[in-house]
Scaffold this motif. Structure first.
Motif, PDB file in Angstrom:
ATOM      1  N   ARG A 235      -2.283  11.631  11.730  1.00 33.82           N
ATOM      2  CA  ARG A 235      -3.145  10.610  11.110  1.00 33.82           C
ATOM      3  C   ARG A 235      -2.836   9.251  11.722  1.00 33.82           C
ATOM      4  N   ILE A 236      -3.689   8.282  11.443  1.00 30.40           N
ATOM      5  CA  ILE A 236      -3.539   6.966  12.065  1.00 30.40           C
ATOM      6  C   ILE A 236      -3.765   5.867  11.041  1.00 30.40           C
ATOM      7  N   GLU A 237      -3.000   4.778  11.181  1.00 35.52           N
ATOM      8  CA  GLU A 237      -3.175   3.592  10.344  1.00 35.52           C
ATOM      9  C   GLU A 237      -4.224   2.664  10.969  1.00 35.52           C
ATOM     10  N   ALA A 238      -4.615   1.661  10.221  1.00 31.57           N
ATOM     11  CA  ALA A 238      -5.515   0.639  10.752  1.00 31.57           C
ATOM     12  C   ALA A 238      -4.863  -0.045  11.955  1.00 31.57           C
ATOM     13  N   HIS A 239      -5.696  -0.421  12.936  1.00 29.23           N
ATOM     14  CA  HIS A 239      -5.170  -1.052  14.144  1.00 29.23           C
ATOM     15  C   HIS A 239      -4.591  -2.429  13.837  1.00 29.23           C
ATOM     16  N   SER A 240      -5.191  -3.143  12.927  1.00 32.89           N
ATOM     17  CA  SER A 240      -4.740  -4.497  12.601  1.00 32.89           C
ATOM     18  C   SER A 240      -3.503  -4.458  11.712  1.00 32.89           C
ATOM     19  N   LEU A 241      -2.416  -5.044  12.184  1.00 31.33           N
ATOM     20  CA  LEU A 241      -1.180  -5.065  11.397  1.00 31.33           C
ATOM     21  C   LEU A 241      -1.356  -5.845  10.100  1.00 31.33           C
ATOM     22  N   GLY A 242      -2.266  -6.830  10.112  1.00 25.04           N
ATOM     23  CA  GLY A 242      -2.438  -7.687   8.949  1.00 25.04           C
ATOM     24  C   GLY A 242      -3.037  -7.010   7.741  1.00 25.04           C
ATOM     25  N   VAL A 243      -3.657  -5.852   7.917  1.00 21.62           N
ATOM     26  CA  VAL A 243      -4.268  -5.155   6.777  1.00 21.62           C
ATOM     27  C   VAL A 243      -3.404  -3.983   6.320  1.00 21.62           C
ATOM     28  N   ARG A 244      -2.206  -3.849   6.892  1.00 21.66           N
ATOM     29  CA  ARG A 244      -1.315  -2.743   6.547  1.00 21.66           C
ATOM     30  C   ARG A 244      -0.128  -3.229   5.732  1.00 21.66           C
ATOM     31  N   ASP A 245       0.374  -2.338   4.874  1.00 16.95           N
ATOM     32  CA  ASP A 245       1.640  -2.563   4.195  1.00 16.95           C
ATOM     33  C   ASP A 245       2.722  -1.983   5.090  1.00 16.95           C
ATOM     34  N   PRO A 250       1.339   5.526   4.785  1.00 15.70           N
ATOM     35  CA  PRO A 250       0.456   6.526   4.165  1.00 15.70           C
ATOM     36  C   PRO A 250      -0.039   7.578   5.142  1.00 15.70           C
ATOM     37  N   SER A 251      -0.178   7.226   6.419  1.00 15.20           N
ATOM     38  CA  SER A 251      -0.630   8.230   7.396  1.00 15.20           C
ATOM     39  C   SER A 251       0.411   9.330   7.568  1.00 15.20           C
ATOM     40  N   THR A 252       1.693   8.953   7.579  1.00 16.84           N
ATOM     41  CA  THR A 252       2.758   9.956   7.660  1.00 16.84           C
ATOM     42  C   THR A 252       2.744  10.845   6.430  1.00 16.84           C
ATOM     43  N   ARG A 253       2.583  10.245   5.269  1.00 20.24           N
ATOM     44  CA  ARG A 253       2.573  11.017   4.022  1.00 20.24           C
ATOM     45  C   ARG A 253       1.403  12.007   4.004  1.00 20.24           C
ATOM     46  N   LEU A 254       0.233  11.553   4.423  1.00 18.79           N
ATOM     47  CA  LEU A 254      -0.936  12.420   4.430  1.00 18.79           C
ATOM     48  C   LEU A 254      -0.782  13.542   5.453  1.00 18.79           C
ATOM     49  N   ALA A 255      -0.267  13.207   6.643  1.00 18.58           N
ATOM     50  CA  ALA A 255      -0.045  14.236   7.660  1.00 18.58           C
ATOM     51  C   ALA A 255       0.939  15.284   7.156  1.00 18.58           C
TER      52      ALA A 255
END
Length: 356
Positions: A235-245, A250-255
């Motif tokens: 899975r992948i997170e949003a590209h923009s670091l500013g919109v991530r915690d 969460p991508s690791t958890r979902l994968a």
């Protein structure tokens, strides 16, 4: 009518001795020994392999289609069914796994390699950031990891002594790994980018790795105790670091969920090989994967002991599989990442046959 799902296993794994520089070796010369070793372990010849897939980066190599030259290490004859991913070799393994699941092949050879020594990898990695708003600022990979580490400290999830203990444990474990670049505990050193010290960061180095996959009874014929891939997802997170915690993944958890890592009906995990190049990233991954103290994390030393770009993720899968092969693990989790601050994450669950 839906066809029965095929069982796929990692049956062989080999890696180079990872070093700071390999000026005297080309990519082909670096890759060939590990390719020969995994074939030797299985007794297979190149002509016996149904599918070949590699992972590398043309950008890191500094020339287009560099992976085609590495194919010389596989051999030009007989003709092969081949593919390549511009990613860590863990994603090449994913492609090969899918190929075997579909029944298009019974065996697969997966390899990956990277040489970070020719340039400044910290600067090179800025080119994967947003080209309009972030990349022009040239925030390097260590600075971004330091932002993540500081966020974790501010949230109360860790502190500098706890990060130092991760570094110490990882490199002490690496003392038993003959391929590690930094085996044995060493001083944390000064702040490289606060709050990260030199010891919190991975070494820059060159290396390669390869695995062989096989299905069903073919796997059992090639390996005394195959490492069965019971699930894998990325899975992948949003590209923009500013919109991530940055304190969570969460991508690791979902994968992990999709790969079956949290399956209550399966046996407990006993090993986790986490691709955490920075000590702070192990904190994030442990929380996302719900790993308790009963799980042995990075017994190989992990990426803190050797982090060859484009191969370190594949090595996590290989190290987890190798522990199952030799009976040191029964159910292991392997993780690979790519991109800044754990942007892309792959999780696989591996199991061995029950001991007789």
């Amino acid at each position: 009518m839906t066809a029965a799902r095929r069982d796929v296993a990692i049956v062989a794994f080999a890696q180079t001795d990872h070093t700071r520089r390999t000026d005297d070796l080309s990519e082909v010369e670096m890759v060939m020994p590990v390719l020969h070793e995994v074939l030797r372990q299985t007794g297979l010849r190149t002509s016996d392999i149904g599918f070949t897939c590699s992972g590398s980066s043309d950008y890191l190599a500094g020339r287009a289609f560099s992976f085609t030259m590495a194919l010389d290490g596989v051999g030009a004859w007989p003709p092969i069914s081949e593919s390549h991913v511009e990613m860590d070799g863990a994603w090449a393994l994913y492609e090969a796994w899918v190929k075997l699941l579909t029944g298009e092949a019974d065996t697969a050879l997966v390899y990956a390699y990277g040489k970070s020594s020719p340039g400044s990898v910290r600067d090179v990695l800025t080119r994967q950031l947003d080209p309009y708003y972030v990349a022009p600022l040239w925030p390097d990979s260590v600075a971004l990891a330091a932002l993540q580490a500081q966020a974790l400290i501010d949230a109360g999830h860790t502190d500098e002594p706890a990060l130092a203990s991760i570094a110490t444990r990882s490199r002490q474990d690496a003392a038993a790994n003959p391929h590690a670049q930094l085996p044995g505990a060493r001083p944390q050193g000064d702040h490289l980018v606060a709050p990260l010290r030199t010891g919190d960061c991975p070494p820059v180095g060159d290396g390669a790795a390869a695995v062989v996959l096989a299905t069903g009874e073919r796997a059992r014929a090639l390996c005394a105790r195959p490492a069965w891939i019971t699930g894998m997802d990325h899975r992948i997170e949003a590209h923009s670091l500013g919109v991530r915690d940055l304190t969570d993944s969460p991508s690791t958890r979902l994968a992990a969920e999709r790969a079956g890592a949290f399956d209550a009906t399966a046996g407990p995990l006993d090993t986790a090989e986490l691709h955490a190049p920075f000590t702070s990233q192990e904190v994030v991954l442990r929380r996302a994967l719900r790993l308790g103290d009963d799980v042995r994390v990075n017994p190989s030393g992990g990426a803190l002991a050797a982090n060859p770009m484009m191969a370190a993720g594949l090595i996590r899968l290989g190290e987890a599989a190798a522990r199952i092969h030799r009976g040191a693990s029964d159910r292991a989790l392997a993780h690979a990442t790519s991109g800044p601050c754990l942007q892309q994450n792959l999780v696989a669950v591996l199991e061995g046959d029950s001991h007789a």
